[in-house]
Each structure stands twice: as structure tokens, then as C-alpha cells.
Design an enzyme around this catalytic site. Structure first.
Site, PDB file in Angstrom:
ATOM      1  N   SER A 148       0.842  -1.190   0.000  1.00 19.22           N
ATOM      2  CA  SER A 148       0.000   0.000   0.000  1.00 19.22           C
ATOM      3  C   SER A 148       0.877   1.240   0.000  1.00 19.22           C
ATOM      4  CB  SER A 148      -0.860  -0.019   1.269  1.00 19.22           C
ATOM      5  OG  SER A 148      -1.355   1.261   1.546  1.00 19.22           O
ATOM      6  N   TYR A 168      -2.097  -0.501  10.053  1.00 15.22           N
ATOM      7  CA  TYR A 168      -2.123  -0.896   8.632  1.00 15.22           C
ATOM      8  C   TYR A 168      -0.815  -0.483   7.959  1.00 15.22           C
ATOM      9  CZ  TYR A 168      -3.850  -1.138   3.794  1.00 15.22           C
ATOM     10  OH  TYR A 168      -4.013  -1.424   2.457  1.00 15.22           O
TER      11      TYR A 168
HETATM   12  N1  LIG Z   1      -8.646  -0.854  -1.879  1.00 11.31           N
HETATM   13  C1  LIG Z   1      -7.573  -0.071  -1.850  1.00 11.31           C
HETATM   14  O1  LIG Z   1      -7.649   1.142  -2.146  1.00 11.31           O
HETATM   15  C2  LIG Z   1      -6.228  -0.624  -1.486  1.00 11.31           C
HETATM   16  C3  LIG Z   1      -5.153   0.288  -1.441  1.00 11.31           C
HETATM   17  C4  LIG Z   1      -3.891  -0.202  -1.112  1.00 11.31           C
HETATM   18  C5  LIG Z   1      -3.719  -1.542  -0.852  1.00 11.31           C
HETATM   19  N2  LIG Z   1      -4.782  -2.401  -0.908  1.00 11.31           N
HETATM   20  C6  LIG Z   1      -4.522  -3.808  -0.605  1.00 11.31           C
HETATM   21  O2  LIG Z   1      -5.122  -4.634  -1.600  1.00 11.31           O
HETATM   22  C7  LIG Z   1      -5.488  -5.891  -1.009  1.00 11.31           C
HETATM   23  C8  LIG Z   1      -6.937  -6.207  -1.324  1.00 11.31           C
HETATM   24  O3  LIG Z   1      -7.736  -5.242  -0.673  1.00 11.31           O
HETATM   25  P1  LIG Z   1      -9.221  -4.894  -1.148  1.00 11.31           P
HETATM   26  O4  LIG Z   1      -9.255  -3.436  -1.308  1.00 11.31           O
HETATM   27  O5  LIG Z   1      -9.650  -5.784  -2.222  1.00 11.31           O
HETATM   28  O6  LIG Z   1     -10.002  -5.224   0.225  1.00 11.31           O
HETATM   29  P2  LIG Z   1     -11.374  -5.989   0.516  1.00 11.31           P
HETATM   30  O7  LIG Z   1     -12.326  -5.823  -0.585  1.00 11.31           O
HETATM   31  O8  LIG Z   1     -11.754  -5.559   1.899  1.00 11.31           O
HETATM   32  O9  LIG Z   1     -10.900  -7.519   0.545  1.00 11.31           O
HETATM   33  C9  LIG Z   1     -10.075  -8.008   1.558  1.00 11.31           C
HETATM   34  C10 LIG Z   1     -10.102  -9.509   1.482  1.00 11.31           C
HETATM   35  O10 LIG Z   1      -9.280 -10.024   2.552  1.00 11.31           O
HETATM   36  C11 LIG Z   1     -10.038 -11.029   3.210  1.00 11.31           C
HETATM   37  N3  LIG Z   1      -9.586 -11.301   4.575  1.00 11.31           N
HETATM   38  C12 LIG Z   1      -9.580 -10.489   5.651  1.00 11.31           C
HETATM   39  N4  LIG Z   1      -9.119 -11.174   6.728  1.00 11.31           N
HETATM   40  C13 LIG Z   1      -8.839 -12.432   6.311  1.00 11.31           C
HETATM   41  C14 LIG Z   1      -8.342 -13.588   6.946  1.00 11.31           C
HETATM   42  N5  LIG Z   1      -8.054 -13.619   8.256  1.00 11.31           N
HETATM   43  N6  LIG Z   1      -8.155 -14.708   6.197  1.00 11.31           N
HETATM   44  C15 LIG Z   1      -8.442 -14.708   4.881  1.00 11.31           C
HETATM   45  N7  LIG Z   1      -8.945 -13.644   4.223  1.00 11.31           N
HETATM   46  C16 LIG Z   1      -9.133 -12.519   4.937  1.00 11.31           C
HETATM   47  C17 LIG Z   1     -11.467 -10.519   3.165  1.00 11.31           C
HETATM   48  O11 LIG Z   1     -12.371 -11.568   3.470  1.00 11.31           O
HETATM   49  P3  LIG Z   1     -13.850 -11.269   4.084  1.00 11.31           P
HETATM   50  O12 LIG Z   1     -14.740 -10.953   2.917  1.00 11.31           O
HETATM   51  O13 LIG Z   1     -14.178 -12.560   4.744  1.00 11.31           O
HETATM   52  O14 LIG Z   1     -13.720 -10.108   5.030  1.00 11.31           O
HETATM   53  C18 LIG Z   1     -11.509 -10.100   1.696  1.00 11.31           C
HETATM   54  O15 LIG Z   1     -11.675 -11.205   0.865  1.00 11.31           O
HETATM   55  C19 LIG Z   1      -5.195  -5.750   0.490  1.00 11.31           C
HETATM   56  O16 LIG Z   1      -3.957  -6.335   0.790  1.00 11.31           O
HETATM   57  C20 LIG Z   1      -5.131  -4.252   0.692  1.00 11.31           C
HETATM   58  O17 LIG Z   1      -4.335  -3.884   1.802  1.00 11.31           O
HETATM   59  C21 LIG Z   1      -6.029  -1.973  -1.213  1.00 11.31           C
END
Ligand SMILES: NC(=O)c1ccc[n+]([C@@H]2O[C@H](COP(=O)([O-])OP(=O)(O)OC[C@H]3O[C@@H](n4cnc5c(N)ncnc54)[C@H](OP(=O)(O)O)[C@@H]3O)[C@@H](O)[C@H]2O)c1
Length: 312
Positions: A180, A236
């Protein structure tokens, strides 16, 4: 059909490229699964919740010629990780791609307060939202522990457990760790720590543990600001800083693999209360590119979506 001792069908062809994606049931992870599968990779979409994972796989049923299989995986749970390893080992005997995508944001949020604050994308991405959201995001110890255990220790737990299978990859092992912008060293006010973090030679897992423990101690003592930790989503940010370190440590240790980390951009997903600007399809591109790197591709590097950048 010929079943082995563990009950797996050993006559099934082993795919040329096999991927495991963590947190694959929604957001960026779901799109990574889809895009990898469209490139001919057999994908094990994992999710901590069985129903959410199976529904996600079901959502692909209209797409022909793609192979996406569900397996439960909670990255915080050793038994769940061991069960996935047994499954991959028993059924395929190897793994080619691991995408460590699962994450949580690590704050207790007042969602009404967040809506009322009307934070724009620039303010969020720059980290300037920290001051404006002081009352909205509570940096509790419980949320921080959950965040570090999911984002960093979850990534490490899954990677270590699958490493023996990645070593048996037939197409060249690739590990992609979701990072991130919050991990970037310009966000770290503590100068000594910033300098240490930029010197990869001094880091190993033990030293990373010590860093995480110091952060948690400062949080418990209400000393985050005084100790110079980032105040924008502190747990985070630290979880992603140590993921970057771990990526580089692992890349150094396993020069035959391509191991990189990537920020997907500010993506409209639940993680950021759907405030993001990019679609999950756009956010997934960098992770997918790194999962499919050629043999002579970079390793131990950080990418902003599909661009390599130097942030340390
Ligand atoms: N969105 C952004 O702007 C952004 C920016 C920078 C980095 N990122 C990174 O991109 C990646 C994906 O994020 P996203 O935005 O797609 O978030 P998201 O839609 O909230 O998805 C997060 C995923 O992680 C899963 N998760 C959480 N705890 C878990 C656990 N203990 N075991 C297995 N799975 C678990 C969630 O499952 P549940 O559905 O069960 O909760 C969900 O499938 C992350 O690493 C995030 O830090 C995102």
C-alpha cells in the site's frame, strides 16, 4: 479414477500454472482470480468464509474456459493453512503462484462519522485525512493486533507453509504481496527508523518481530506520535511496511523465485469504504502482471500498480 492414500484423484492432469490467491472472495482478490484464470492459470480462490468463497466461485459460472476452484483459508488460523497445504500437496504436488492479498484496515471506524467527513480521494491518498478523521478512526490495540496478525503474520504464515510446494513449481515460482502507499518510507516520521527500513541488509524475520512489538508497545502506552510512527492508519501502515521488508528478505533468500510487492492503487472496495477511484479490475492488474513475470523478471521490488518504483 485412481485415488491416492489421501483420497485425491491422481489421474487428474496437473495444470501448467497453479495459483493460490488469499482473500479471493471480493475486491481486488476476486479480480486477480478472474484475470489469472483468463490467462490460463488454474486458480485456487481462497476465502476465510466458506459461503462467501463458494458464492465468489459461483459468480464465474458464466465465464467459459476458466478454472477456478474454492478452498477455505483463514490466514490467521494455522489449522486452516495446514488444511490448504494438504489439499494442494495431495491434489497437485506443487504450486506456481502465491498472491498474498488478504488484509484488514486495522481501525475501529465510526461509519456515519466517515460519511459526514466527506473525505476526497487526494486527502485520503496523501494521508492528510489522519487529522480530519481523528475522532472517526479509533486505533485500538485489538484492531492493531488483528491487522498485524492478518496482513503481515498471515502473509508470512501462508508463504512459509506453501514454500515447499512453490519450490516444486514447474514454471518458476512467483510470490506477490499486496502492499500500500501507506507503507512508503516518506510516510515514516521517525528518521532513525526510516533509515533502518531503507537498509535491507540488516533485516530478518526476528528483527521484523521486534519492530512490530515496539510498535504495539508504543500503541499500548499511547506513544505512537511521540515515537514517530505514521499516524495515518498506523497499524495498517506498519503491517505493509513490514510486508515490504519481508518481501525483500524472501527475495534475497530465494533468488530462483520472483518475489515482489505492489500497491494496487486507491481502489473502490470495502477495505476503504468504497471511497477509491479505481475499479477492482484496474487494481488487480499490477498483482497479475507480477504473478506472471517471466523468468528474468525483477525480484525484491516494489510496484505502484504496474510501474516499478523506488520507495526505500
Ligand atoms: N482498496 C484499496 O484502495 C487498497 C489500497 C492499497 C492496498 N490495498 C490492498 O489490496 C489488497 C486487497 O484489498 P481490497 O481493497 O480488495 O479489500 P477488501 O475488498 O476488503 O478484501 C479483503 C479480502 O481479505 C479477506 N480477509 C480479511 N481477513 C482475512 C483472513 N483472516 N483470512 C483470509 N482472508 C481474509 C477478506 O475476506 P472477508 O470478505 O471474509 O472479510 C476479503 O476477501 C489488500 O492487501 C489491501 O491492503 C487496497
Amino acid at each position: 479414477m485412481r485415488l491416492d492414500a489421501a483420497g485425491y484423484d491422481r489421474t487428474e492432469a496437473v495444470p501448467e500454472r497453479l495459483a493460490v490467491v488469499t482473500g479471493g472472495n471480493k475486491g481486488v482478490g476476486l479480480e486477480v482470480c478472474r484475470q489469472l484464470a483468463l490467462q490460463g492459470v488454474t486458480v485456487i480462490l481462497t476465502a476465510r468464509d466458506e459461503k462467501r468463497g463458494k458464492d465468489a466461485v459461483e459468480s464465474f459460472r458464466c465465464e467459459s474456459d476458466i478454472n477456478i476452484i474454492f478452498h477455505q483459508l483463514d490466514v490467521k488460523d494455522d489449522d486452516s493453512v495446514a488444511s490448504l497445504v494438504r489439499y494442494v500437496e495431495g491434489r497437485y504436488g506443487k504450486l506456481d503462484i502465491l498472491v498474498n492479498n488478504a488484509a484488514v484496515v486495522g481501525v475501529a471506524a465510526d461509519e456515519e462519522g466517515l460519511k459526514a467527513a466527506k473525505i476526497d480521494a487526494d486527502t485520503w491518498i496523501s494521508g492528510r485525512a489522519a487529522n480530519l478523521l481523528k475522532e472517526v478512526f479509533q486505533n485500538t490495540v485489538d484492531e492493531a493486533l488483528n491487522c498485524l496478525n492478518t496482513n503481515y503474520y498471515g502473509c508470512k504464515r501462508v508463504t512459509e507453509a506453501l514454500l515447499p510446494l512453490l519450490k516444486r513449481s514447474t514454471s518458476g515460482a512467483r510470490i506477490v504481496n499486496a502492499s500500500s502507499a501507506a507503507s512508503e518510507l516518506k510516510r515514516m516520521p521517525n528518521e532513525k527508523l526510516r533509515n533502518d527500513l531503507s537498509n535491507i541488509e540488516i533485516w530478518d524475520e526476528e528483527r521484523i518481530d521486534a519492530l512490530v512489538n515496539t510498535f504495539l508497545e508504543d500503541l499500548r502506552n499511547g506513544q505512537l506520535k511521540e515515537a514517530g510512527w505514521p499516524m495515518w492508519l498506523p497499524a495498517y501502515s506498519v503491517s505493509k511496511m513490514v510486508i515490504n521488508l519481508y518481501t525483500r528478505v524472501m527475495a534475497r533468500r530465494h533468488p530462483d523465485m520472483r518475489i515482489n510487492c505492489v500497491r494496487p492503487g486507491f481502489v473502490k472496495t470495502d477495505l476503504v469504504w468504497n471511497l477509491g477511484l479505481l475499479t477492482p479490475e484496474q487494481g488487480a492488474r499490477g498483482l497479475v502482471m507480477l504473478a506472471l513475470l517471466p523468468e528474468d523478471g525483477p525480484t525484491g521490488c516494489y510496484f505502484d500498480q504496474t510501474e516499478m518504483v523506488n520507495v526505500w
